[in-house]
Design a protein around this motif. Structure first.
Motif, short mmCIF file in Angstrom:
data_model
loop_
_atom_site.label_atom_id
_atom_site.label_comp_id
_atom_site.label_asym_id
_atom_site.label_seq_id
_atom_site.Cartn_x
_atom_site.Cartn_y
_atom_site.Cartn_z
N ARG A 142 31.57 35.87 49.41
CA ARG A 142 29.54 36.69 48.54
C ARG A 142 28.96 37.86 48.98
O ARG A 142 27.92 37.73 48.65
CB ARG A 142 29.13 35.03 49.34
CG ARG A 142 29.60 33.81 49.40
CD ARG A 142 29.16 32.93 47.58
NE ARG A 142 29.75 31.89 47.78
CZ ARG A 142 30.36 30.99 46.46
NH1 ARG A 142 30.70 31.47 45.59
NH2 ARG A 142 30.49 30.02 46.64
N LYS A 143 29.80 38.05 48.95
CA LYS A 143 29.80 40.09 49.26
C LYS A 143 29.72 40.51 47.91
O LYS A 143 30.90 41.47 47.26
CB LYS A 143 30.89 40.80 50.08
CG LYS A 143 30.49 40.38 51.73
CD LYS A 143 31.26 40.87 52.77
CE LYS A 143 31.57 40.08 53.48
NZ LYS A 143 31.91 41.16 55.02
N TYR A 144 29.38 40.19 47.21
CA TYR A 144 28.95 40.87 45.33
C TYR A 144 28.43 42.54 45.62
O TYR A 144 29.68 42.43 44.44
CB TYR A 144 28.14 40.11 44.49
CG TYR A 144 27.94 38.57 44.97
CD1 TYR A 144 28.81 37.57 44.20
CD2 TYR A 144 26.87 38.01 45.15
CE1 TYR A 144 28.80 36.55 44.09
CE2 TYR A 144 26.36 36.84 45.88
CZ TYR A 144 27.56 35.88 45.04
OH TYR A 144 27.84 34.88 45.61
N ASP A 145 28.14 42.73 45.65
CA ASP A 145 27.86 44.42 46.01
C ASP A 145 29.34 44.93 46.44
O ASP A 145 29.40 46.18 45.64
CB ASP A 145 26.50 45.05 46.92
CG ASP A 145 25.67 44.57 46.64
OD1 ASP A 145 25.51 44.57 45.44
OD2 ASP A 145 24.80 44.92 46.78
N ASP A 146 30.39 44.60 47.12
CA ASP A 146 31.67 45.20 48.21
C ASP A 146 32.16 44.76 46.28
O ASP A 146 33.45 45.23 46.98
CB ASP A 146 31.49 44.39 48.91
CG ASP A 146 30.70 44.47 50.65
OD1 ASP A 146 29.99 45.98 50.23
OD2 ASP A 146 30.97 44.05 51.40
N ALA A 147 31.94 43.60 46.25
CA ALA A 147 33.81 43.27 45.24
C ALA A 147 33.59 44.08 44.04
O ALA A 147 34.29 44.69 43.34
CB ALA A 147 32.97 41.79 44.09
N ILE A 148 32.27 45.03 43.73
CA ILE A 148 31.66 45.52 42.54
C ILE A 148 32.63 46.84 42.66
O ILE A 148 33.95 47.61 41.75
CB ILE A 148 30.60 46.16 42.25
CG1 ILE A 148 29.63 44.99 42.07
CG2 ILE A 148 30.75 47.70 41.22
CD1 ILE A 148 28.42 45.85 41.41
N PRO A 149 32.93 48.04 43.83
CA PRO A 149 33.79 48.77 44.31
C PRO A 149 35.45 48.46 44.16
O PRO A 149 36.43 49.15 43.68
CB PRO A 149 33.49 49.66 45.70
CG PRO A 149 32.59 48.72 46.21
CD PRO A 149 31.62 48.25 45.24
N ALA A 150 35.44 47.49 44.50
CA ALA A 150 36.74 46.14 44.78
C ALA A 150 37.25 47.05 43.68
O ALA A 150 38.54 46.74 43.44
CB ALA A 150 36.78 45.36 45.39
N PHE A 151 36.55 45.62 42.75
CA PHE A 151 37.15 46.11 41.19
C PHE A 151 38.04 47.04 40.83
O PHE A 151 38.35 47.03 39.79
CB PHE A 151 36.61 44.90 40.51
CG PHE A 151 36.80 43.24 40.82
CD1 PHE A 151 37.99 42.90 40.05
CD2 PHE A 151 35.48 42.53 41.48
CE1 PHE A 151 38.08 41.67 40.43
CE2 PHE A 151 35.77 40.88 41.42
CZ PHE A 151 37.29 40.91 41.23
N ARG A 152 37.10 48.05 41.06
CA ARG A 152 36.81 49.24 40.09
C ARG A 152 38.32 49.96 40.49
O ARG A 152 38.68 50.53 40.16
CB ARG A 152 35.46 50.29 40.78
CG ARG A 152 34.35 50.17 39.41
CD ARG A 152 32.97 50.81 39.78
NE ARG A 152 32.34 50.76 38.98
CZ ARG A 152 30.48 50.59 39.48
NH1 ARG A 152 30.75 51.22 40.34
NH2 ARG A 152 29.64 50.92 38.43
#
Length: 250
Positions: A142-152
């Motif tokens: 549930r670390k949504y903010d961390d997921a954004i750079p990970a997907f990028r």
């Protein structure tokens, strides 16, 4: 004595008869115009209350539709991801068996060929692990903010990956949830235009419609939803699009 009592009773009876109309006059509260004005104010107040209640119901309905759509999209995406992972592991297993097999009639594999096969398998495993890591940031941690750079980072490193369409969709969804509609629109447009055969194209069109709604472009939203209903009939995305169209017309 009896005569005095009778006179007294008659006196009070006459007084009551004279005083009786007074409460009726107070209850009526003035002239006919005054009563009509008060009645109009009561009716207007009730109408305004009904309007406010309807607005609150509409807002709650929209929130329910958004949540229902997100749930269906996530369930479908998880199912597709698991299916693709099983396929990928099967492909890797086949590659490994072909690399180690040495039929008598075939030419023995050169060290360079074996190394290339091993590197391809390792690359596939690394690609899958990178994608799973980004997805787990959403679904498990549930670390949504961390997921954004990970997907990028995944999209940059593996632009042609079998997971590229899903990765873009995940990124768009995360940006959408943060109300970063301009960036989310760009990402969903990437899925629609670049990955036209992806099973996430219909869902991306739905999201583009929702973004159009939230930015005040109801005409644009209607076009997106109608396209989904036309191109992806009987799909989960089409059902959501139909619900959104009904909400717009209501």
């Amino acid at each position: 004595m009896k005569r005095a009592v009778l006179i007294t009773a008659m006196f009070f009876g006459a007084g009551a008869a004279v005083a009786a109309p007074a409460p009726v006059e107070d209850l009526a509260g003035g002239s006919g115009d005054d009563r009509l004005a008060r009645l109009e104010r009561i009716v207007k107040s009730r109408q305004q209350s009904e309007i406010d209640m309807q607005r609150r119901l509409d807002t709650l309905q929209q929130e329910v539709l958004d949540l229902r759509g997100l749930t269906e999209q996530q369930n479908y995406q998880i199912e597709q991801m698991q299916q693709r992972q099983r396929q990928l592991y099967d492909e890797i297993a086949n590659l490994s068996s072909k690399a180690t097999a040495t039929p008598a009639a075939s030419v023995p594999a050169t060290p360079a060929a074996v190394a290339a096969t091993a590197n391809a398998a390792a690359s596939s495993l690394s690609e899958t692990a990178s994608y799973e890591s980004a997805v787990n940031l959403v679904l498990k941690e549930r670390k949504y903010d961390d997921a954004i750079p990970a997907f990028r980072a995944f999209i940059k490193q593996y632009p042609d990956s079998v997971y590229a369409a899903n990765a873009n969709y995940w990124l768009g969804q995360l940006l959408f949830n943060k109300s970063e509609f301009a960036e989310a629109k760009q990402v969903f447009n990437t899925v629609v235009t670049r990955f036209s055969d992806s099973n996430k194209r219909g869902d991306s069109l739905v999201k583009l419609g929702m973004i159009a709604e939230k930015t005040g472009d109801k005409a644009g939203a209607t076009q997106y939803y109608q396209q989904v209903v036309k191109d992806y009939a009987n799909s989960a995305a089409a059902r959501i699009a139909q619900q959104q169209l009904a909400a717009i017309k209501a």
